[in-house]
Structure formats: C-alpha cells, structure tokens
Design a protein around this motif. Structure first.
Motif, PDB file in Angstrom:
ATOM      1  N   THR A  18     -19.486  -3.017   1.124  1.00  0.00           N
ATOM      2  CA  THR A  18     -20.092  -4.196   1.541  1.00  0.00           C
ATOM      3  C   THR A  18     -20.043  -5.252   0.691  1.00  0.00           C
ATOM      4  O   THR A  18     -19.931  -6.472   1.205  1.00  0.00           O
ATOM      5  CB  THR A  18     -21.695  -3.660   1.444  1.00  0.00           C
TER       6      THR A  18
ATOM      7  N   LEU B  21     -21.585   2.515   5.897  1.00  0.00           N
ATOM      8  CA  LEU B  21     -22.594   1.648   5.914  1.00  0.00           C
ATOM      9  C   LEU B  21     -22.124   0.303   5.271  1.00  0.00           C
ATOM     10  O   LEU B  21     -21.553   0.304   4.392  1.00  0.00           O
ATOM     11  CB  LEU B  21     -23.761   2.480   5.353  1.00  0.00           C
TER      12      LEU B  21
ATOM     13  N   SER C 160     -11.254   3.748   1.314  1.00  0.00           N
ATOM     14  CA  SER C 160     -11.917   2.994   2.368  1.00  0.00           C
ATOM     15  C   SER C 160     -11.897   3.508   3.812  1.00  0.00           C
ATOM     16  O   SER C 160     -12.067   2.741   4.723  1.00  0.00           O
ATOM     17  CB  SER C 160     -11.156   1.650   2.219  1.00  0.00           C
TER      18      SER C 160
ATOM     19  N   GLU D  66       0.663  -0.932   0.096  1.00  0.00           N
ATOM     20  CA  GLU D  66      -0.007   0.053  -0.058  1.00  0.00           C
ATOM     21  C   GLU D  66       0.869   1.054   0.028  1.00  0.00           C
ATOM     22  O   GLU D  66       1.847   1.374   0.848  1.00  0.00           O
ATOM     23  CB  GLU D  66      -0.721  -0.233   1.318  1.00  0.00           C
TER      24      GLU D  66
HETATM   25  P1  FAD Z   1      -9.234   2.311  -1.932  1.00  0.00           P
HETATM   26  O1  FAD Z   1      -9.679   2.230  -0.412  1.00  0.00           O
HETATM   27  O2  FAD Z   1      -9.020   3.821  -2.414  1.00  0.00           O
HETATM   28  O3  FAD Z   1      -7.900   1.505  -1.918  1.00  0.00           O
HETATM   29  C1  FAD Z   1      -7.098   1.502  -3.029  1.00  0.00           C
HETATM   30  C2  FAD Z   1      -5.595   1.537  -2.347  1.00  0.00           C
HETATM   31  O4  FAD Z   1      -4.669   1.551  -3.380  1.00  0.00           O
HETATM   32  C3  FAD Z   1      -5.415   3.106  -1.870  1.00  0.00           C
HETATM   33  O5  FAD Z   1      -5.042   2.973  -0.576  1.00  0.00           O
HETATM   34  C4  FAD Z   1      -3.914   3.495  -2.308  1.00  0.00           C
HETATM   35  O6  FAD Z   1      -3.148   4.402  -1.746  1.00  0.00           O
HETATM   36  C5  FAD Z   1      -3.343   2.306  -3.052  1.00  0.00           C
HETATM   37  N1  FAD Z   1      -2.567   2.330  -4.243  1.00  0.00           N
HETATM   38  C6  FAD Z   1      -3.020   3.213  -5.366  1.00  0.00           C
HETATM   39  N2  FAD Z   1      -1.804   3.237  -6.206  1.00  0.00           N
HETATM   40  C7  FAD Z   1      -0.753   2.266  -5.630  1.00  0.00           C
HETATM   41  C8  FAD Z   1       0.426   1.911  -6.066  1.00  0.00           C
HETATM   42  N3  FAD Z   1       1.108   2.162  -7.007  1.00  0.00           N
HETATM   43  N4  FAD Z   1       1.110   1.044  -5.052  1.00  0.00           N
HETATM   44  C9  FAD Z   1       0.572   0.623  -3.703  1.00  0.00           C
HETATM   45  N5  FAD Z   1      -0.800   1.106  -3.427  1.00  0.00           N
HETATM   46  C10 FAD Z   1      -1.330   2.041  -4.203  1.00  0.00           C
HETATM   47  N6  FAD Z   1     -19.686   1.482   0.114  1.00  0.00           N
HETATM   48  C11 FAD Z   1     -20.401   1.011   0.856  1.00  0.00           C
HETATM   49  O7  FAD Z   1     -20.626  -0.409   1.104  1.00  0.00           O
HETATM   50  N7  FAD Z   1     -21.141   1.478   2.105  1.00  0.00           N
HETATM   51  C12 FAD Z   1     -21.186   2.996   2.011  1.00  0.00           C
HETATM   52  O8  FAD Z   1     -21.874   3.393   2.938  1.00  0.00           O
HETATM   53  C13 FAD Z   1     -20.502   3.553   1.048  1.00  0.00           C
HETATM   54  N8  FAD Z   1     -20.353   4.849   0.932  1.00  0.00           N
HETATM   55  C14 FAD Z   1     -19.508   5.722   0.159  1.00  0.00           C
HETATM   56  C15 FAD Z   1     -19.419   7.001   0.187  1.00  0.00           C
HETATM   57  C16 FAD Z   1     -18.566   7.517  -0.434  1.00  0.00           C
HETATM   58  C17 FAD Z   1     -18.252   9.037  -0.349  1.00  0.00           C
HETATM   59  C18 FAD Z   1     -17.600   7.026  -1.009  1.00  0.00           C
HETATM   60  C19 FAD Z   1     -16.402   7.831  -1.837  1.00  0.00           C
HETATM   61  C20 FAD Z   1     -17.761   5.809  -1.141  1.00  0.00           C
HETATM   62  C21 FAD Z   1     -18.536   5.143  -0.836  1.00  0.00           C
HETATM   63  N9  FAD Z   1     -18.613   3.485  -0.658  1.00  0.00           N
HETATM   64  C22 FAD Z   1     -19.421   2.848   0.073  1.00  0.00           C
HETATM   65  C23 FAD Z   1     -17.788   2.883  -1.698  1.00  0.00           C
HETATM   66  C24 FAD Z   1     -16.408   2.346  -0.790  1.00  0.00           C
HETATM   67  O9  FAD Z   1     -16.031   3.094  -0.124  1.00  0.00           O
HETATM   68  C25 FAD Z   1     -15.563   2.019  -2.017  1.00  0.00           C
HETATM   69  O10 FAD Z   1     -16.004   1.114  -2.908  1.00  0.00           O
HETATM   70  C26 FAD Z   1     -14.316   1.206  -1.228  1.00  0.00           C
HETATM   71  O11 FAD Z   1     -13.686   1.717  -0.306  1.00  0.00           O
HETATM   72  C27 FAD Z   1     -13.193   1.117  -2.445  1.00  0.00           C
HETATM   73  O12 FAD Z   1     -12.104   0.441  -1.806  1.00  0.00           O
HETATM   74  P2  FAD Z   1     -10.786   0.142  -2.618  1.00  0.00           P
HETATM   75  O13 FAD Z   1      -9.855  -0.744  -1.838  1.00  0.00           O
HETATM   76  O14 FAD Z   1     -11.337  -0.572  -3.963  1.00  0.00           O
HETATM   77  O15 FAD Z   1     -10.327   1.659  -2.967  1.00  0.00           O
END
Ligand code: FAD
Length: 543
Positions: free
Chosen positions: A373, A58, A52, A43
């Motif tokens: 979720t 929720l 995240s 990460e």
């Molecule tokens: P991220 O959490 O962004 O993780 C990706 C990670 O990759 C980052 O930490 C980043 O630093 C890392 N990364 C990027 N490039 C590199 C690299 N070159 N080398 C190493 N690491 C790297 N979902 C629900 O179920 N319930 C909700 O209530 C809800 N509400 C939401 C409200 C908002 C305002 C938003 C924006 C989203 C919401 N969601 C909700 C959706 C949910 O939050 C996302 O779908 C989820 O958090 C995405 O997770 P992820 O791991 O895919 O992305």
C-alpha cells in the motif's frame, strides 16, 4: 564479456539502477523515470515473483496497526490507498469489510468504534465509506454464515482489494512507457567499484539467469529494493553489515466460493489473538494469513500441513456451517514478509511493517520493510534523496515527484463513473464483434484501457491454438507487452489463474506452452524443461 542488452549501449550510464522488481523497486523506477532520471531496473526472477505476488492483496490503511499504536503508518497508508485506487481503477476496487465483534475477542464494541473513528480520521476516509457499527442482527444480515452464539455485533467499513502482481506490472509498464529499461531474470551478482581506494559503487555485474550471459550496468545511483533479499545485496556492499531484515511467512488458501459462500469480506478474530481475512473473489474465497518466523528458503516458501490446519481451524470456528476440509483447498500461496529488525519484539505479528531507508558511504541506497500500500510514498522518499544528491554533487535538478497524479498503465482516468462507462461502451463494441459479454467484461476490468490492445491482438486467433480467443489475446499481449518469459510468469503473475482458476491452468497449460515455444523458438528440450518446471510449480502449491 557478452552484451546482454542488445537494445542498449553497454557503456551507457544510467542515472538510477534499481535492484529488485517487486512493488518497491517498480515504484522507485516509475518515480525516478517520471522525474526525468534515466532509469534501469533488474529483477533476478520474474517481476513480482518475490513477496509482491504473495500478499493478502489488499490496499489498506492497516487497522491492525492501530492496535500497535502505529498512527503514522495508518495515516500514510490510509491516504495512500485513495491515491493507488484513483491511479488504477482496473487493478484496485473498493471492498466492503465486516469485522464481527465477539465475546472474548481482541476488540470490544467501544474499542472497535474508536479505532475505526481514528482510522476514518487519520486515513481521510470519504463519507460514503466511513465506518458503521452494527447490531447482532444487522451483522448477520451482512454475513449469515458467522457463528452466532458469541456474536456481540459488528463493524462495517471499507478496504481496497487489488491484484498485487498485476499492480506491480502496471506500475512497471508505465515506467517503461516513459522510457525506463526493465529486465527480468537478470540477477545482480556483484557490485562494481568506481575507485579502489575510495569505495564508491558505480554499477553492478549481472547474469541473465535463463541464458547464463553476463553483462555490467553502470549507474550514478544504485538502489537496493530486493525485499527479503536486501541483506544479500548489502553483503555485496559491505560483508560485515549487520542484518536489517527479519522474515516471517504468511500463507493464504483458496477454496471454491460454494464451499465458503461469503456475502462479503470478513476480518475476524482468531483464538491466538491475531486477526485474519476471508475474501470472496472471482468465484473463489481466499483465507489468510498466518504469521510465523521463517528462516527457510526465501525463493520457495512453502505451505505446510501445520499452516493448513491453523487456517482451517480458524475459519471453521468463525463460519461453523462451512466446515471446510483439507480436500476443499484448491490452491494457495506462501509469502515472506521482509520486516525491519526490531529489538525486544517477541511475536511475529508484533513487528512493525514500517519501511526504512539505509544510506551507505559507498553511495548504495537500501530500502527495506513497508507495505504494498505504501509503495508510492516509499518510492518518493528514495527518489527525493537521489534528487538531492544530484543537486548537491552535479547541481543538476529534476522535476518534483508526480506519481500522486500519474495513472499506471491501463488506467482509465476520470474516476469510477468514467471507468464504468468505458467498460460498458467497449463491451457493447465487442459483443457486436461476436464476443461473449462475460469474456469482454473480464478483460476490460482486468486490463483497463489496455484491453483494447488485447482485443486487437486476439483477432489473429485460430481454433488450432487449442485455447479460447480471450486467453489467446491475453497470452499474446503478455508476451508482447508484459515481458513474460516462462509459463509461470503468465499463469501465476500476469493472470493470477494459478491461484484463482487452477482448473483453467490445468486445461490450457499445454496449449499455452506450445504457443510460447513457437513464439520464443524453444527447441523440444527447452520446451520440456519449462513444462516440467511449471508442472512441478503447480504440484508444489500444496504439501
Ligand atoms: P519483493 O516483492 O520480494 O521484491 C524484491 C525483489 O528483488 C524480488 O522479486 C527478488 O527476486 C529481487 N531480487 C532479490 N535479489 C536480487 C538480485 N540479486 N538481483 C536482482 N533482483 C533481486 N502489504 C499490503 O499493503 N497489503 C497486504 O494485504 C499485504 N499482505 C501481505 C501478506 C503477506 C502474507 C505478506 C508476506 C506480505 C503482505 N504485505 C501486504 C506486504 C507486501 O506484500 C510487501 O511489503 C511487498 O510486496 C514487498 O515488496 P518488495 O518489492 O519490497 O519485495
């Protein structure tokens, strides 16, 4: 090249390498490691510091998806929320939700009843938590602060509330407990190719962001779970790839509970046809979210005055007695939704929240979109694919997915009665040891069975640390078991205090930074650098 991983052989070959320590990547790491695949996750920032830790927090079936006729998402996320809840009662709790039905609102009594009936059915909602349609007076009994002149009634149902960043870290800690390796502040800078002629990805080059050290990691399968950054990683794989992601920004604001003393969570209509949440939590109430197309800095999405005006107007229309003002806002956060590009969708809220897996000829697997979720199911699909590739190429088989019945770190198993009993018994023990009941309960509810380790660690507390014993316990635990490297990791993502207890953060930040400096052996220059960085982080929460 230096070896960044003192704790691993630089030539070690992993089965699976996950890029991205948000909930998607951590879910994949847990699934892969628990099936017996040797897994590493990297990460580039802190775990969960992308989307995240910036969600509405929720775990929900997504009632709004019914409006978009996305039945598959509703059914899957609906049944998943029960699994996420069972696997970590300390990070997820049932949350009664009131949906007021208003004149000119997006849902009528009939359509709300129908939608919630479908929701109950598709999501397999347990009988005690199924929808109840309410009269005007019953709706106002549930929430007296609601605007009355346009109220037609209400619907009462259940959602689940979590702490997104803590859920992410508990999933990752479980993966680590099972043998996975996980490194924060480790950025993938390029891919390593197996063979120059046939472009097959064999590993990644990484840079440790805090020290500048570089290293490489070799793995048989590489998963891009970089959330809003998936296209950046895919560009390393294929410079000409078409963009998969479109980003929208969502903002939440936090006010003191006394300023918006809701009896319970409310999911309400906004003038522009969208819906929004107001959720009481830990002596505060948070409201959100906005949903606007976003092309700005993904690392530091910011709350703007426009976002604030939009949210305050919306809340003040629905709860007219509260009349929240700009100066009532204590904290907040902005997050970037990584959504799959969809041709023909005009509004930000129209774009589907579905997830999709993309497979490249180079072997890279990319997963994009989705919801907090649905993280477990997303992980299952990705790891099933990897397991199939292992079988096809090496005739090697792994155990099937077991995460549906795999509690996350800190989970007390046996359902809610067992969890409540655990909290009671452990609280009684701690009160006997001189702890305040409130402090013990808070730690037990937040950290589950791991709270007992915190109580143990807190025994070395001294008044000279200039912080209360419970905070000291949390800090030492976070440093030893939760891979905290910087002040913001602790205050924003491990404890959530930057969002919900900003006063506490301001009161204890210097004491915490002093302790961290001693723990890590930071010199004065480095300590001041981290202190300034964290202060800037706090100052930039609101415009
Ligand atoms: P991220 O959490 O962004 O993780 C990706 C990670 O990759 C980052 O930490 C980043 O630093 C890392 N990364 C990027 N490039 C590199 C690299 N070159 N080398 C190493 N690491 C790297 N979902 C629900 O179920 N319930 C909700 O209530 C809800 N509400 C939401 C409200 C908002 C305002 C938003 C924006 C989203 C919401 N969601 C909700 C959706 C949910 O939050 C996302 O779908 C989820 O958090 C995405 O997770 P992820 O791991 O895919 O992305």
């Amino acid at each position: 090249m230096q070896n960044l991983f003192n704790d691993k052989d630089p030539d070690e070959i992993f089965d699976v390498l996950v890029i991205g320590g948000g909930i998607t990547g951590c879910g994949i790491a847990l699934d892969a490691q628990s099936r017996g695949m040797k897994t590493i996750l990297v990460e580039m920032q802190d775990f969960a510091s992308g989307t995240s830790s910036r969600s509405t927090k929720l775990i929900h079936g997504g009632l709004r998806y019914l409006k978009q006729l996305e039945f598959k998402i509703v059914a899957e996320t609906g049944s998943e929320r029960a699994i996420v809840y069972q696997n970590g009662l300390h990070v997820t709790s049932a949350q009664p939700m009131l949906l007021p039905i208003i004149q000119g609102g997006s849902l009528s009594k009939f359509s709300t009843n129908l939608a919630l009936w479908v929701y109950d059915f598709l999501a397999g909602v347990k009988p005690a938590e199924r929808r109840k349609m309410l009269s005007v007076s019953k709706t106002l009994e549930k929430e007296p602060l609601l605007r009355k002149d346009n109220l037609l009634g209400g619907a009462f149902y259940y959602e689940y509330r979590t702490d997104d960043a803590r859920l992410t870290i508990e999933i990752l800690k479980k993966a680590i407990e099972l043998g996975a390796v996980a490194k924060n502040y480790t950025k993938v800078t390029s891919l390593i190719w197996k063979d120059r002629k046939v472009k097959r990805v064999a590993g990644v080059n990484v840079t440790h962001v805090l020290t500048g050290e570089t290293s490489r990691i070799i793995a048989k399968y590489i998963v891009n779970a970089a959330g809003p950054w998936v296209d950046t990683i895919d560009t390393l794989n294929d410079a000409a790839h078409p963009a998969k992601i479109i980003t929208t920004k969502g903002v939440h604001l936090v006010v003191d509970f006394k300023k918006l003393p809701l009896q319970q969570s409310v999911y309400f209509d906004v003038n522009d046809g969208r819906m929004m949440f107001a959720i009481p939590r830990e002596g505060k109430t948070y409201i959100g979210t906005t949903d606007t197309f976003y092309e700005g800095d993904i690392l530091h999405p910011a709350i703007t005055e426009e976002d604030i005006t939009y949210l305050l107007n919306a809340v003040n229309q629905v709860f007219p007695e509260s009349q929240l003002q700009r100066h009532d806002i204590e904290s907040g956060w902005a997050g970037v939704r990584p959504l799959i590009q969809q041709a023909g969708k005009k509004g930000a809220s129209e774009i589907s929240r579905k997830d999709e897996i993309f497979q490249y000829d180079t072997g890279l697997i990319t997963i994009a979109g989705g919801k907090l979720t649905g993280y477990r199911k997303m992980a299952e699909r990705v790891v099933n694919l990897i397991a199939k590739r292992f079988k096809d190429t090496e005739k090697k088989t792994f155990e099937p997915c077991k995460t549906a019945h795999l509690p996350v770190s800190g989970a007390v198993t046996g359902g809610l009665p067992a969890f409540e009993k655990f909290v009671q018994t452990e609280t009684a023990k701690m009160v006997k040891n001189g702890w305040q009941e409130n402090d013990a309960v808070l730690l037990l509810r937040k950290y589950g069975s791991n709270a007992t380790t915190i109580f143990e660690l807190a025994k070395t507390w001294k008044p000279e640390t200039n912080m209360p014993q419970w905070l000291f316990g949390e800090l030492v635990y976070a440093l030893q078991f939760e891979l905290v490297k910087k002040p913001g990791d602790f205050f924003t993502r491990r404890t959530g205090d930057t969002y919900f207890h900003i006063d506490k953060v301001k009161q204890y930040k210097n004491a915490v930074i002093d302790y961290m400096a001693e723990h890590f052996g930071w010199n004065e220059g480095l300590k001041n650098q981290y202190k300034t960085e964290f202060e800037e982080e706090l100052n930039s929460i609101l415009p």
